[in-house]
Design a protein around this motif. Structure first.
Motif, mmCIF file in Angstrom:
data_model
loop_
_atom_site.group_PDB
_atom_site.id
_atom_site.type_symbol
_atom_site.label_atom_id
_atom_site.label_comp_id
_atom_site.label_asym_id
_atom_site.label_seq_id
_atom_site.Cartn_x
_atom_site.Cartn_y
_atom_site.Cartn_z
ATOM 1 N N ILE A 68 -0.349 -52.122 19.966
ATOM 2 C CA ILE A 68 -1.362 -52.360 20.991
ATOM 3 C C ILE A 68 -0.688 -53.209 22.067
ATOM 4 N N SER A 112 -8.070 -44.882 27.810
ATOM 5 C CA SER A 112 -6.886 -45.345 27.091
ATOM 6 C C SER A 112 -6.113 -46.341 27.924
ATOM 7 N N THR A 161 -9.526 -51.031 20.949
ATOM 8 C CA THR A 161 -8.207 -50.501 21.281
ATOM 9 C C THR A 161 -7.490 -50.022 20.024
ATOM 10 N N SER A 165 -6.403 -46.202 19.462
ATOM 11 C CA SER A 165 -4.991 -45.819 19.373
ATOM 12 C C SER A 165 -4.679 -45.184 18.024
ATOM 13 N N GLN A 187 -5.938 -41.656 18.247
ATOM 14 C CA GLN A 187 -5.061 -40.853 19.089
ATOM 15 C C GLN A 187 -3.780 -40.489 18.343
ATOM 16 N N ARG A 188 -3.268 -41.458 17.565
ATOM 17 C CA ARG A 188 -2.054 -41.198 16.822
ATOM 18 C C ARG A 188 -2.280 -40.119 15.765
#
Lengths: 328, 330
Positions: free
Chosen positions: A129, B270, B317, B321, B324-325
């Protein structure tokens, strides 16, 4: 004549010029030049009392900027450090007031600082992040948490022995300044000569190349953040012990002052270059400017604008310099 | 190693739910509805039209800035200076009116122009000198707040004419006046992002800036426009804010960047660029404001709510993420 000797012969006079024009040298000249200029305008500025106040009162910024410099060199950023310093100061002060041994109160700040920063490092490095999101979130968690736990109450009645900042080594050398210089030298040596210190530059300069050299990028980043947390702890102790009270709120925009010191100290915001010597000199310069404003009859309310201009000018100069070097 | 790569990849599981239900915005809207019901059950004052409209009033200042911030984050950039531009503009509004003696309408125009100029400075340095947006806007975060403090010398300006308070405090057709402003801005922003070449080029830049450049997109001009827009909207937000609270102080808008970025990121944009919608940001804004209001009504103090917002920012976040991964099969 080969090109090698030609280049060597040419480089010789330039090397002196280069050393002279390095960021650290420029900053040292600026620190001294400003002192002389303001001193001519208002001699009271050069009074020993004022100069030592400037150094003593701002040593903690330089100490925190050492950690920030490492973080920026590794290609990250941290905007939570100001809030963290407020939290650590309160933790340490609360322990001291409630009768914990002074050494425990001091160590608690260091350990808590390392833990919080290492946690952020882990989220940044392993969960990927961006640092700005993690530290912006942490900034608000720490800031809101501190005020809602303490209710903004001040900590008073601190035991005398708690006041680290009052210690004078050999009766003359004030501890904050000694610590500032010691931390800077040790960190500079570590970053220049040790493998793990060089790894910080490698990760910030070219992450892919660093990986191919067998440097673990995530581990390096967590290490840098943990160290940064330790320096934040030390800075919190200096900050907490320089006054008789601890205001249990976060010093507003402290992180900006610390980032300014790092950036103006010559850290390239693109990562990979910079030194902690530069950031310490820059911290001194910024403190000197803030004090000088008063002595040349300019309102101290302008200090933040001056900081903004300083960051802007150094960053733009850095990028233009790099571009010229790449173009030449 | 080579044997490994020859193993055929398993077929992706067959979709049993329609695609739009799995969209971030839809999921968020469902969570929002659940939150509304739960908060409404906890406190009878929460689920009233009056309260909800009032929350809309309070969210406008952040909302106006969140729209251009969505554009910026979609391109992979960020603007941390918005809160400081709000403070800078608020001070300019007060000073141009009281000290320079501008008539108030002219002072408002001047303020909007100053906001746009502040954003333009961000944009021009980011595009021409190639300073990363994060660093540029940290520098101007300090600079614009510093200008606000320096110009105002910590003095506030109050006593504006009565008509000026309309936008911040009155209702128009039963809805808070500034909420109309926000609604119009939302519709325009959504159309621009979704239906215009300009809007689509934001995604192209965020996905692959080099490719966008080679495709002949005016990348620098587009970026310059969105950072200028961000400053302009921060100026507008400052005017609305001053009208609502009837005074100007140099610390106005402090910490807005957190609310704005949290709303945008929570809304599914994003932080790595290339993905995001205005509708997501709108739902994100509503979530943040209802969270604040709901917590306040259940007795949580204002300082503790920013703890929640910070946590929400990091967690959303993280979730986005990792989703998305997984989708990319990394």
């Amino acid at each position: 004549m080969t090109t090698v000797t030609l280049a060597g012969a040419e480089a010789d006079p330039r090397r002196w010029l280069k050393a002279f024009a390095s960021q650290e040298a420029l900053l040292a000249i600026a620190v001294i030049g400003l002192a002389i200029a303001v001193g001519l305008y208002n001699p009271r500025f050069l009074a020993a009392r004022n100069l030592s106040d400037v150094l003593l009162g701002n040593a903690y910024i330089a100490v925190a900027a050492v950690g920030m410099t490492m973080v920026i060199i590794s290609g990250n950023i941290d905007i939570s450090v100001g809030a963290l310093i407020g939290v650590l100061a309160t933790i340490s002060g609360t322990l001291a007031v409630n009768g914990a041994p002074i050494v425990v109160a001091w160590l608690a700040a260091l350990v808590a600082g390392i833990l919080v920063m290492a946690l952020q490092g882990i989220i940044i490095a392993y969960l990927r992040i961006p640092a700005i999101v993690v530290t912006l979130g942490m900034l608000s968690i720490l800031k809101g948490g501190l005020i809602s736990v303490t209710g903004g109450k001040w900590i008073t009645d601190l035991p005398d022995s708690f006041h680290l900042a009052d210690i004078e080594l050999f009766g003359v050398l004030p501890f904050p300044v000694v610590l500032m210089i010691l931390v800077t030298i040790l960190a500079a040596l570590w970053m220049r000569y040790s493998a793990s210190g060089r790894a910080v530059y490698a990760v910030g300069g070219n992450a892919e190349a660093a990986r191919l050299c067998g440097i673990s990028q995530p581990r390096t980043i967590v290490m840098v953040f943990a160290l940064h947390g330790m320096f934040a702890g030390a800075a919190a102790l200096l900050y907490a012990t320089q006054l008789r009270v601890i205001q249990s709120t976060v010093p507003p925009n402290l992180e900006l002052t610390i980032i300014t010191a790092s950036v103006v100290g010559g850290v390239s915001i693109l990562g990979g270059t910079g030194t902690v010597v530069g950031s310490t000199l820059a911290a001194v310069l910024i403190a000197e400017i803030a004090s000088a404003l008063v002595f040349i009859d300019v309102s101290p309310y302008w200090i933040r604008a001056v900081q903004g201009v300083l960051i802007l000018v150094t960053v733009i100069a850095d990028i233009l310099r790099r571009r010229r070097m790449a173009g030449a | 190693m080579s044997a490994m790569s020859e193993i055929p990849l398993p077929h992706p599981a067959k979709r049993v739910v329609p695609w739009w239900l799995l969209r971030h915005e839809t999921m968020l809207a469902v969570i929002l509805l659940i939150a509304l019901v739960v908060l409404g059950g906890l406190n009878s004052r929460f689920l009233t039209l009056d309260n909800l409209l009032n929350q809309g009033r309070l969210t406008t200042e952040v909302g106006l800035i969140a729209l251009p911030m969505t554009f910026i984050i979609i391109t992979g950039g960020i603007d941390l200076s918005v809160g400081s531009i709000v403070g800078f503009c608020a001070i300019l509004l007060g000073y141009s009116w009281k000290v320079f003696g501008f008539p108030l309408p002219l002072a408002i125009c001047f303020t909007l122009l100053a906001g746009a100029a502040a954003g333009f400075l961000n944009g021009i340095v980011i595009t021409r000198v190639k300073v990363p947006p994060l660093i540029m806007t940290i520098a101007t975060l300090a600079l614009y707040r510093g200008l606000a403090e320096g110009i105002s010398q910590a003095r506030s300006v109050r006593g504006y004419p009565e008509w000026f308070y309309f936008i911040g405090q009155e209702n128009l057709f039963g809805v808070p006046a500034q909420l109309w402003l926000l609604l119009i801005a939302i519709v325009v922003a959504a159309i621009v992002l979704d239906r215009t070449t300009f809007g689509r080029s934001l995604y192209a830049i965020g996905n692959n800036e080099t490719a966008a450049r080679f495709s002949g997109l005016p990348v620098d001009r587009v970026k310059l426009i969105i950072y200028t827009l961000s400053g302009f909207m921060a100026g507008l937000s400052a005017c609305v804010l001053v009208s609502r609270v009837t005074t100007t102080r140099s610390d106005m808008g402090m910490g807005y960047e957190l609310d704005v970025i949290a709303a945008v990121v929570l809304g599914g944009t994003s932080i790595f660029g290339g993905v995001g919608t205005i509708w997501g940001t709108v739902v994100g804004l509503a979530m943040i404001q209802l969270l604040k209001n709901g917590l306040a009504l259940t007795g949580v103090k204002g300082d503790a709510t920013i703890v929640v917002i910070g946590t929400v920012l990091i967690l959303s976040t993280l979730v986005a993420s990792s989703l998305q991964r997984r989708r990319e099969g990394v």
